[in-house]
Design a protein around this motif. Structure first.
Motif, short mmCIF file in Angstrom:
data_model
loop_
_atom_site.label_atom_id
_atom_site.label_comp_id
_atom_site.label_asym_id
_atom_site.label_seq_id
_atom_site.Cartn_x
_atom_site.Cartn_y
_atom_site.Cartn_z
N TRP A 218 0.82 -1.22 0.00
CA TRP A 218 0.00 0.00 0.00
C TRP A 218 0.85 1.26 0.00
N ALA A 226 -2.52 -2.71 -5.44
CA ALA A 226 -2.50 -2.92 -3.99
C ALA A 226 -3.67 -3.80 -3.55
N ARG A 261 2.93 7.05 1.47
CA ARG A 261 2.50 6.49 0.18
C ARG A 261 3.04 7.31 -0.99
#
Length: 289
Positions: A218, A226, A261
């Motif tokens: 992720w 993902a 991320r």
């Protein structure tokens, strides 16, 4: 070399590593052991540098060791792993000859029968496209205890993540190394022996491995990938409290994921997709312990 409460295994490994013909300087990071590991190493191996963590820092202890290193390359070695004579020199020679390689991973033989580690066929037959000059197959992850890394690349990629701590912690670092333009190489002629410790908490390692695989997925893969990878990982996991705890660990890390991320570029994502089927059918990667 990082260690925690495995004094006798640590001392046996150091007996081997300090006798190698390469005579490489050795740094041991004691992860807050309570069994006198640090004192025993200082007494028996005064030439070894010993660092002591106040708490168990997991893989992050390797970051602290690398900061103390004065060499351009560092070989990681767990306390139940023994690099064979000439293996470190071979890995260093490969890094010397190929400045675009960030890390070289060796071939693991499992003691006492010296059979190849179950992960070896995946590494030998890696589908990741490689340039003709690469002296081995191209990888998108490594096993730390079998790897020699270029220190400058390691520092630029940020080292091991504190959030992942331990257990599959290499994948995030490896992806970031490749994203930065480094090649990761598996070299069959670099031979390392592994005698798995009997003191391992297999269920705890499974929980961490599942959690860290999901966190890495992720943190770096686009949404569709993902979701697909997470579904595949969880489908192969036992439906027990350790898997539930792993998912809970991911949920607790959501604030970190939102900060961390950064999706990989399309060309790297395409390479990661090539690994999905080998990972799905892998015997070595089954979370069943």
């Amino acid at each position: 070399m990082i260690t925690h409460d495995r004094r006798e295994e640590l001392l046996r490994t150091l007996e081997h590593m300090t006798a190698l013909p390469e005579r490489a300087p050795v740094i041991v990071v004691d992860n807050a052991s309570g069994d006198g590991s640090a004192e025993a190493v200082r007494a028996r191996f005064p030439e070894v540098t010993v660092l002591v963590e106040p708490v168990n820092a997991g893989a992050v202890a390797r970051n602290h060791a690398v900061r103390c290193a004065t060499t351009p390359y560092v070989t990681f070695c767990d306390d139940d792993v023994r690099w064979q004579p000439g293996a470190i020199r071979t890995a260093v020679d490969l890094l010397d000859r190929h400045p675009d390689i960030g890390a070289v991973m060796g071939r693991c033989l499992v003691e006492p029968d010296l059979v190849e580690d179950p992960l070896t066929p995946e590494l030998r037959d890696s589908p990741v496209p490689a340039p003709p000059w690469l002296p081995g197959t191209a990888l998108l992850s490594v096993m730390a205890g079998l790897t020699t890394v270029r220190v400058s690349a390691f520092h630029a990629a940020g080292g091991f993540s504190e959030r992942l701590w331990l257990g599959g912690e290499e994948e995030l670092l490896a992806i970031d190394l490749v994203r930065a333009g480094w090649w990761l190489c598996w070299a069959e002629e670099v031979v390392v022996h592994h005698r798995p410790s009997g003191r391992r908490d297999s269920r705890g390692r499974r929980r961490l491995g599942i959690r860290n695989t999901l966190l890495t997925t992720w943190a770096r893969r686009p949404l569709g990938a993902a979701l697909r990878r997470s579904a595949s990982v969880l489908a192969g996991c036992p439906k027990d409290r350790h898997t539930v705890a792993a998912v809970g660990g991911v949920l607790r890390a959501l604030p970190w994921l939102l900060r961390e991320r950064r999706c990989v570029p399309p060309e790297l994502e395409a390479q990661l997709r090539l690994l999905e089927e080998p990972q799905r059918t892998s015997v070595a990667r089954r979370y069943v312990g």
